[in-house]
Design a protein around this motif. Structure first.
Motif, PDB file in Angstrom:
ATOM      1  N   ARG A  99      49.779  43.044  49.062  1.00 61.90           N
ATOM      2  CA  ARG A  99      50.247  42.588  50.367  1.00 61.90           C
ATOM      3  C   ARG A  99      49.381  41.447  50.874  1.00 61.90           C
ATOM      4  O   ARG A  99      49.897  40.460  51.398  1.00 61.90           O
ATOM      5  CB  ARG A  99      50.241  43.744  51.375  1.00 61.90           C
ATOM      6  CG  ARG A  99      51.397  44.693  51.194  1.00 61.90           C
ATOM      7  CD  ARG A  99      51.364  45.922  52.055  1.00 61.90           C
ATOM      8  NE  ARG A  99      50.708  45.815  53.341  1.00 61.90           N
ATOM      9  CZ  ARG A  99      50.502  46.856  54.133  1.00 61.90           C
ATOM     10  NH1 ARG A  99      50.921  48.062  53.781  1.00 61.90           N
ATOM     11  NH2 ARG A  99      49.904  46.700  55.291  1.00 61.90           N
TER      12      ARG A  99
ATOM     13  N   PHE B 116      51.254  38.124  51.704  1.00 64.15           N
ATOM     14  CA  PHE B 116      51.399  37.794  53.121  1.00 64.15           C
ATOM     15  C   PHE B 116      50.289  36.875  53.648  1.00 64.15           C
ATOM     16  O   PHE B 116      50.571  35.904  54.332  1.00 64.15           O
ATOM     17  CB  PHE B 116      51.491  39.063  53.965  1.00 64.15           C
ATOM     18  CG  PHE B 116      52.689  39.916  53.639  1.00 64.15           C
ATOM     19  CD1 PHE B 116      53.961  39.375  53.633  1.00 64.15           C
ATOM     20  CD2 PHE B 116      52.547  41.256  53.325  1.00 64.15           C
ATOM     21  CE1 PHE B 116      55.068  40.157  53.327  1.00 64.15           C
ATOM     22  CE2 PHE B 116      53.649  42.042  53.021  1.00 64.15           C
ATOM     23  CZ  PHE B 116      54.908  41.490  53.016  1.00 64.15           C
TER      24      PHE B 116
ATOM     25  N   GLU C 142      48.119  41.831  59.218  1.00 64.61           N
ATOM     26  CA  GLU C 142      48.662  42.401  57.980  1.00 64.61           C
ATOM     27  C   GLU C 142      48.549  43.920  57.951  1.00 64.61           C
ATOM     28  O   GLU C 142      49.487  44.614  57.621  1.00 64.61           O
ATOM     29  CB  GLU C 142      47.931  41.781  56.776  1.00 64.61           C
ATOM     30  CG  GLU C 142      48.702  41.759  55.487  1.00 64.61           C
ATOM     31  CD  GLU C 142      49.250  43.080  55.047  1.00 64.61           C
ATOM     32  OE1 GLU C 142      48.554  43.851  54.380  1.00 64.61           O
ATOM     33  OE2 GLU C 142      50.414  43.368  55.362  1.00 64.61           O
TER      34      GLU C 142
ATOM     35  N   HIS D  49      54.101  55.150  51.411  1.00 64.06           N
ATOM     36  CA  HIS D  49      53.927  53.916  50.635  1.00 64.06           C
ATOM     37  C   HIS D  49      54.553  54.071  49.249  1.00 64.06           C
ATOM     38  O   HIS D  49      54.444  55.124  48.618  1.00 64.06           O
ATOM     39  CB  HIS D  49      52.446  53.591  50.481  1.00 64.06           C
ATOM     40  CG  HIS D  49      51.757  53.328  51.772  1.00 64.06           C
ATOM     41  ND1 HIS D  49      51.719  52.075  52.354  1.00 64.06           N
ATOM     42  CD2 HIS D  49      51.094  54.155  52.621  1.00 64.06           C
ATOM     43  CE1 HIS D  49      51.051  52.144  53.486  1.00 64.06           C
ATOM     44  NE2 HIS D  49      50.663  53.390  53.676  1.00 64.06           N
TER      45      HIS D  49
ATOM     46  N   THR E 242      55.522  46.413  46.414  1.00 68.70           N
ATOM     47  CA  THR E 242      55.180  47.481  47.338  1.00 68.70           C
ATOM     48  C   THR E 242      56.080  47.412  48.572  1.00 68.70           C
ATOM     49  O   THR E 242      56.645  46.358  48.883  1.00 68.70           O
ATOM     50  CB  THR E 242      53.695  47.420  47.757  1.00 68.70           C
ATOM     51  OG1 THR E 242      53.381  48.575  48.541  1.00 68.70           O
ATOM     52  CG2 THR E 242      53.378  46.157  48.542  1.00 68.70           C
TER      53      THR E 242
ATOM     54  N   ARG F 209      56.831  45.759  55.116  1.00 66.82           N
ATOM     55  CA  ARG F 209      55.812  45.252  54.197  1.00 66.82           C
ATOM     56  C   ARG F 209      56.339  45.204  52.750  1.00 66.82           C
ATOM     57  O   ARG F 209      55.637  45.522  51.808  1.00 66.82           O
ATOM     58  CB  ARG F 209      54.538  46.088  54.261  1.00 66.82           C
ATOM     59  CG  ARG F 209      53.851  46.163  55.625  1.00 66.82           C
ATOM     60  CD  ARG F 209      53.451  44.783  56.148  1.00 66.82           C
ATOM     61  NE  ARG F 209      52.435  44.830  57.163  1.00 66.82           N
ATOM     62  CZ  ARG F 209      52.654  44.943  58.466  1.00 66.82           C
ATOM     63  NH1 ARG F 209      53.882  45.012  58.927  1.00 66.82           N
ATOM     64  NH2 ARG F 209      51.648  44.954  59.317  1.00 66.82           N
TER      65      ARG F 209
ATOM     66  N   ALA G 259      56.907  43.530  49.525  1.00 63.06           N
ATOM     67  CA  ALA G 259      56.240  42.406  48.859  1.00 63.06           C
ATOM     68  C   ALA G 259      56.352  42.556  47.346  1.00 63.06           C
ATOM     69  O   ALA G 259      56.220  43.661  46.816  1.00 63.06           O
ATOM     70  CB  ALA G 259      54.766  42.349  49.258  1.00 63.06           C
TER      71      ALA G 259
END
Length: 145
Positions: A23, A27, A38, A48, A60, A74, A76
């Motif tokens: 991430r 990001f 983040e 997760h 993820t 999130r 990614a």
């Protein structure tokens, strides 16, 4: 391409830490999201998921259960692995996971240039565009009010 293995991983396990590093790579470094934006408190309680190909964490996402819906966030995928169906496979696994727990109502905030991807998975954009992490986003859901 090898089909990715999708695993649910506990927060701060070795695989989840690899997801956090991914991430940060996507990001913070690539998309220039401020590092302080983040990670958040939801990382402690979220469900997760990681996608693994050839022993490497290549994708993820996380699920956050809320009373009104489950939020997917999130999402990614490592740059080299984009375009290989990793995000689609992760999303389908996460949706199936949520539904198996009776969570049919799903929500996400999509980067505006990714709307078509999420629409193919049954999500519909609503409301105005808004900034998140310095990029334009739209709210999306898979349910009607």
């Amino acid at each position: 391409m090898t089909t990715p293995v999708i695993l649910q991983v506990p927060p701060f396990s070795a695989l989840c830490n690899a997801a956090f590093a991914l991430r940060r790579e996507v990001f913070v470094w690539e998309q220039k999201v401020p590092e302080e934006d983040e990670h958040d408190a939801h990382d402690l309680t979220a469900t997760h998921f990681v996608a693994i190909v050839e022993g490497e964490v290549v994708g993820t996402l996380r699920l956050i259960a809320r009373p009104e819906h489950t939020k997917i966030g999130r999402v990614a995928v490592r740059q080299h692995w984009r375009g290989h169906g990793i995000a689609r496979t992760m999303m389908r696994a996460a949706i199936e996971h949520a539904r198996a727990r009776g969570q049919e109502r799903l929500y996400l905030a999509a980067q505006s240039d990714k709307l078509a991807f999420y629409e193919k998975l049954g999500f519909v954009a609503y409301g105005d565009e808004f900034p998140d992490g310095g990029m334009p986003h739209r709210a999306m859901r898979n349910y009607d009010l």
